[in-house]
Each structure stands twice: as structure tokens, then as C-alpha cells.
Scaffold this motif. Sequence first.
Motif, PDB file in Angstrom:
ATOM      1  N   TYR A 248     -28.107 -16.560  26.349  1.00  0.00           N
ATOM      2  CA  TYR A 248     -28.021 -17.591  25.320  1.00  0.00           C
ATOM      3  C   TYR A 248     -28.622 -18.926  25.772  1.00  0.00           C
ATOM      4  O   TYR A 248     -29.021 -19.743  24.938  1.00  0.00           O
ATOM      5  CB  TYR A 248     -26.571 -17.784  24.882  1.00  0.00           C
ATOM      6  CG  TYR A 248     -26.101 -16.693  23.945  1.00  0.00           C
ATOM      7  CD1 TYR A 248     -26.460 -16.695  22.609  1.00  0.00           C
ATOM      8  CD2 TYR A 248     -25.328 -15.636  24.413  1.00  0.00           C
ATOM      9  CE1 TYR A 248     -26.051 -15.692  21.747  1.00  0.00           C
ATOM     10  CE2 TYR A 248     -24.906 -14.630  23.565  1.00  0.00           C
ATOM     11  CZ  TYR A 248     -25.275 -14.664  22.233  1.00  0.00           C
ATOM     12  OH  TYR A 248     -24.878 -13.655  21.387  1.00  0.00           O
ATOM     13  N   ALA A 249     -28.701 -19.145  27.071  1.00  0.00           N
ATOM     14  CA  ALA A 249     -29.268 -20.399  27.570  1.00  0.00           C
ATOM     15  C   ALA A 249     -30.792 -20.410  27.539  1.00  0.00           C
ATOM     16  O   ALA A 249     -31.408 -21.482  27.646  1.00  0.00           O
ATOM     17  CB  ALA A 249     -28.786 -20.668  28.990  1.00  0.00           C
ATOM     18  N   THR A 250     -31.420 -19.240  27.352  1.00  0.00           N
ATOM     19  CA  THR A 250     -32.867 -19.163  27.524  1.00  0.00           C
ATOM     20  C   THR A 250     -33.631 -18.756  26.271  1.00  0.00           C
ATOM     21  O   THR A 250     -34.848 -18.616  26.329  1.00  0.00           O
ATOM     22  CB  THR A 250     -33.210 -18.161  28.647  1.00  0.00           C
ATOM     23  OG1 THR A 250     -32.609 -16.882  28.348  1.00  0.00           O
ATOM     24  CG2 THR A 250     -32.687 -18.654  29.986  1.00  0.00           C
TER      25      THR A 250
ATOM     26  N   ASP B 224     -33.592 -18.445  21.533  1.00  0.00           N
ATOM     27  CA  ASP B 224     -32.966 -18.386  20.217  1.00  0.00           C
ATOM     28  C   ASP B 224     -32.973 -16.915  19.825  1.00  0.00           C
ATOM     29  O   ASP B 224     -34.030 -16.346  19.527  1.00  0.00           O
ATOM     30  CB  ASP B 224     -33.766 -19.221  19.206  1.00  0.00           C
ATOM     31  CG  ASP B 224     -33.181 -19.150  17.794  1.00  0.00           C
ATOM     32  OD1 ASP B 224     -32.287 -18.324  17.550  1.00  0.00           O
ATOM     33  OD2 ASP B 224     -33.639 -19.927  16.932  1.00  0.00           O
TER      34      ASP B 224
ATOM     35  N   GLU C 259     -20.659 -25.288  21.689  1.00  0.00           N
ATOM     36  CA  GLU C 259     -21.903 -24.570  21.958  1.00  0.00           C
ATOM     37  C   GLU C 259     -22.349 -24.815  23.396  1.00  0.00           C
ATOM     38  O   GLU C 259     -22.341 -25.950  23.875  1.00  0.00           O
ATOM     39  CB  GLU C 259     -23.000 -25.044  20.992  1.00  0.00           C
ATOM     40  CG  GLU C 259     -24.358 -24.387  21.189  1.00  0.00           C
ATOM     41  CD  GLU C 259     -24.272 -22.882  21.007  1.00  0.00           C
ATOM     42  OE1 GLU C 259     -24.393 -22.170  22.029  1.00  0.00           O
ATOM     43  OE2 GLU C 259     -24.085 -22.427  19.871  1.00  0.00           O
TER      44      GLU C 259
ATOM     45  N   SER D 116     -25.441 -23.306  24.592  1.00  0.00           N
ATOM     46  CA  SER D 116     -26.891 -23.124  24.691  1.00  0.00           C
ATOM     47  C   SER D 116     -27.641 -24.394  24.300  1.00  0.00           C
ATOM     48  O   SER D 116     -27.533 -24.863  23.163  1.00  0.00           O
ATOM     49  CB  SER D 116     -27.350 -21.988  23.768  1.00  0.00           C
ATOM     50  OG  SER D 116     -28.756 -21.983  23.632  1.00  0.00           O
TER      51      SER D 116
END
Length: 348
Positions: free
Chosen positions: A34-36, A38, A109, A111
Motif C-alpha cells: 500500500y505504500a508503493t 495506487d 491512512e 499510504s
Amino acid sequence: MSEPLLPERLARAITLAGPIPLSQYMGAANAHYYATRDPLGARGDFTTAPEVSQMFGELIGLWLADLWDRAGRPKVRYVELGPGRGTLAADALRAMARVGLEPPVHFVETSPLLRDAQKERVPHAEWSLELLGIEDDLPLLVVANEFFDALPIRQLLRTAEGWRERLVACQDTMFLPIAGQSSFDAIIPYPFREAEPGAILETSPASVAVMRALAGRLTAQGGAALIVDYGYEGPAIGDTLQAVRGHEYVNPFEGPGEADLTAHVDFATLREAAEAEGLAGWGPVSQGALLTALGIDARAETLARAHPERAEGIAVDRARLVEEEMMGSLFKAIALTAPGWPEPEGFQ
């Protein structure tokens, strides 16, 4: 020197310290995933109900506004856990504003990429990494759509010797689930049931912890929550861990951090955790039944009359959200209300 990729870091940790719990593997993989990127939409890996049609978010917004109105129209805060691109919130807030509800907005959230997308749709929102980031004591109107399914799970494997925790080992860059050597001795919200050797029981302590924190805030401050996800009214026996990439199912143990890892949500356990903190729990009911009770058929007809060129697409979207063979029965919802708040619509 560049930082090692996630598979390399996990392999190194396993090589040095031995197999790790599935929950640790799933948590690390999803945090990276989720960090890298969409993950939503046709060019992503999966599509959620708010991305299917505006009707989903609008009806949730009106559901919240109805509760707020019958609670006496107090000052409230809208909170969404894991709000994706902010699509659901934007649609819900627009519907709420039509009946006079324009609350401050708070997104939980992690991300940074999704936060940027949320800022485009709901620029006046505030953000935090967890519920503790909400500092005031206003009653909360909380929505969590496809949030709990991505939280880490533990899997217990029934063997001839008893229950053993399922661990993850590695061989080169392939990650494999194995039966652990230590007995499972943690307390879970329901008793073990007898099962044949090879059966798997899933628990999600992370989900229970989040629910109890949320319920504690709602009990103290007032408000309500709507949880929508795919899952079951447990407990149940079975392996529901899955990975999705490019709208297709893939091996959860190949390429950690490159696919969305999820598991079915145990709604009964979530509701019990909330009720233990003093909330009233409602449901689960199917997503199709809830949206039908909230008037999705009438909303679809109104949209089709206003946009006749889109009438066929609107009908397809409505069917995707409510029909049993699509999202209608797989996805379910529970509602939670604070002491003194009214009974929610759609759960009678």
C-alpha cells in the motif's frame, strides 16, 4: 547502497531467526504494497464498491445522516478507515450536505500515495496513521469499507498432535507456509472446535485490537460505525488467505509486497469485540440487502432518468453491487451504535 527489496529482507530475517508467523509476513507485505502504489481501478489490482458506482457512497452518506438526524443533530466528525482514493467519502459527504450535515473529516491512512489521491477529492480532510490521531471528543460517524480484510491474520493448523501455528519459511525467493512447532496458547474470543487433521482456523488479533479501540472511542464520545467487507459470521474452519494482482488471484507466497493480501472477515468476532466495549451491534446483513433497504433501486432509476445515455451502465453497476452472484452476498455489513444512539436503518 540501495535498501534490499522486501523479499530479500524477509528471506534474510527468516534465515537468521527461523520461520515467522503468517501475521508478520502478511503485515510486512501489505505495508509495502500500500505504500508503493495506487491499487484501485482498471489499471490497478482490484475495484471496490465506491469505485463501481456513486450510489454506494451516496447511500452510506444518507444512512449516516439519518442516524445523525434521529440522534438530535449533534456536532459530529466523519471518520473513514482506509479510505482508498477518497471516492466513498466524497460521495457520502455530498449526500450528507444535501440534508444539512457537513462534518469535519478525518482519514486514517498509512499510504502516502493514497493520501495524495484523497486530498484531491476531499481537500479539507485531516489525516492520521491511527485512531489516536483524532484529538477532539466529538461523536464519530465511522465508515470502514474493505479495511479489516487487509489486517494480518494468524492461522492455526490442526495436526495429529493438536493445534500448531502456521509459519512462513523460505527457499530462495519462494515463501512457503509450514506448520510451526509451538502450540497456540493465546486467548481468542471463542473456543476452539474439534476439526480433522489438516483443518485451518483463522484469527485476527489485529482486527480485534482495532475494533476495541474504535469501540472505546464511540462508547466514550457517541456516534456510530458501518463496517462493510467480505467475510462470514464466524467462527468457521478454512483457509481464506488470498492474493490479488492485476484483478487475478495469485500465490500469496510469491513476490511479497507486490499483491494485495487479504482474508475473509469474521463479523461475529468483530461485533462481539465492539459489544464488549459497550456498543450495540447490528447484523451482519448482506451488502445487497442493505443497499436495497436503503433505496438503491430508486436511486438508480433517478440517475438513469437524469442521464439516459448512461442508463444501461447504471443498471449494470446496480446489479454488480447488490446481486447475489456478484458482490451482493459475498460482502456483508455490521453497524455499531453508541449508547443512546438510535437503531440504524437496514438492519431490522
